[in-house]
Design a protein around this motif. Sequence first.
Motif, PDB file in Angstrom:
ATOM      1  N   ALA A  14      41.444  44.727  28.030  1.00 54.20           N
ATOM      2  CA  ALA A  14      40.336  45.461  28.257  1.00 54.20           C
ATOM      3  C   ALA A  14      38.927  44.646  27.674  1.00 54.20           C
ATOM      4  N   LEU A  15      39.077  44.742  26.076  1.00 49.57           N
ATOM      5  CA  LEU A  15      37.983  44.754  25.201  1.00 49.57           C
ATOM      6  C   LEU A  15      37.649  43.237  25.435  1.00 49.57           C
ATOM      7  N   LEU A  18      35.275  42.989  28.640  1.00 47.71           N
ATOM      8  CA  LEU A  18      34.103  43.900  28.327  1.00 47.71           C
ATOM      9  C   LEU A  18      33.289  42.863  27.433  1.00 47.71           C
ATOM     10  N   PHE A  21      31.900  40.162  29.691  1.00 46.47           N
ATOM     11  CA  PHE A  21      31.052  40.600  30.747  1.00 46.47           C
ATOM     12  C   PHE A  21      29.798  41.004  30.168  1.00 46.47           C
ATOM     13  N   VAL A  22      29.661  41.723  29.134  1.00 47.97           N
ATOM     14  CA  VAL A  22      28.579  42.034  28.471  1.00 47.97           C
ATOM     15  C   VAL A  22      27.629  40.940  27.906  1.00 47.97           C
ATOM     16  N   LEU A 277      40.712  51.930  29.507  1.00 49.39           N
ATOM     17  CA  LEU A 277      40.713  50.767  29.211  1.00 49.39           C
ATOM     18  C   LEU A 277      42.006  50.236  29.870  1.00 49.39           C
ATOM     19  N   ILE A 280      40.613  49.133  33.461  1.00 42.80           N
ATOM     20  CA  ILE A 280      39.808  47.869  33.283  1.00 42.80           C
ATOM     21  C   ILE A 280      40.956  46.731  32.985  1.00 42.80           C
ATOM     22  N   SER A 284      41.480  43.398  35.083  1.00 45.42           N
ATOM     23  CA  SER A 284      40.782  42.231  34.093  1.00 45.42           C
ATOM     24  C   SER A 284      40.912  40.853  34.794  1.00 45.42           C
ATOM     25  N   HIS A 291      32.765  38.390  37.731  1.00 44.14           N
ATOM     26  CA  HIS A 291      31.702  38.961  37.422  1.00 44.14           C
ATOM     27  C   HIS A 291      30.297  38.061  37.034  1.00 44.14           C
ATOM     28  N   ILE A 311      23.828  45.622  33.894  1.00 45.67           N
ATOM     29  CA  ILE A 311      25.254  45.941  33.575  1.00 45.67           C
ATOM     30  C   ILE A 311      25.876  47.036  34.442  1.00 45.67           C
ATOM     31  N   GLY A 315      28.512  45.866  36.820  1.00 43.64           N
ATOM     32  CA  GLY A 315      29.893  46.346  36.304  1.00 43.64           C
ATOM     33  C   GLY A 315      30.449  47.154  37.667  1.00 43.64           C
TER      34      GLY A 315
END
Length: 351
Positions: A14-15, A18, A21-22, A277, A280, A284, A291, A311, A315
């Motif tokens: 998940a991290l 993320l 994505f960010v 998490l 996500i 993933s 995304h 975002i 998202g």
Amino acid sequence: MTLDHIVPLDGFRALAILIVFVAHCGLERLIPGGFGVTIFFFLSGYLITTLLRSEYAQTGRIDIKAFYIRRSVRILPSLYITLLLILGISQWLPAEHPAEFWGVFSQLVFLTNYPWITGYAQGVTGPPLWSLAVEEHFYLIFPVVFSAILAALSPRKAAGLCLGACIAVLGIRLATVATISDIGQVYYWTHTRIDSILFGCCLALWQNPVLDKGAWRPRLVHVLFALAILLGCFAIRDELFRQTVRYTLQGGALFVIFSYAIQDRGWVSIALSTRPLRVIALYSYTLYLIHVPVIAGVHALFPTLGLLGIIGISGALSMLYAAGMYALVEQPAANWRRRLRSSSRTAALAI
């Protein structure tokens, strides 16, 4: 905690998405999106090799055919459906660079990280498929190497060979940047990035927290040192360093961090296994596929939208698509893969 579901890995997965994505939303100068990909690579190497070790320990062999079938069912349906959807939508929109046959073909057969093979033809705009290509090249080769060579060796010797391969890849990177002008290409090629996966293989083969009794457990000081190495890699902006030694240092640091997190029973384990998490992580793969096109679409539809709006909307739309794909495609495929793994193990034990 089963081998198919090592809970802390959900948090890492998940991290990783993320971070990617960010960064793609517009924070790439502050958020190291490429490091999210490196986490994905390490995780893949660790998990796949752990499963291969377990299969060999239980059955005395590796069912290569079943492995390839499982990976195809895991990867291809979501990929092809997403590419077809984006291609269909793009036919109704003005495009500066419309998709070409050989470009789409390269995406379908995982050649996007070597675009010269298909003459740099334009594919479906959006999905960052170069990293998926690196992983698929690993999946194609590694099970055969494991079955033919590594499985019969002691875990220490097998890990030593993988570590030797990591050092060889570093040597290839150093030689490559000395001979090409655009050293940024090193970031995408399988033969210059596969060590990020192989470092995960090293942890799976030697001192594996879920397979090896008495496996080394890093202390907090080791983790802090590993985190300091990662921070140093983020801070150093020299392009020569970034395209050579950076990936090696990150691989070593992740070896320590993954080992600690998988064995932790305190706040780290709790943080990595929180429900958000885990959800996500569940989505993933499709989130990774969709995304970038979604972000591009939100930018096009709302050109004055601020970063937080981009975002938030991107998202939400990406999660909605991923949830639908999981329910309709990925979950049924996962159930079938589990049945296939169970039947292949039963057949092997009966021989």
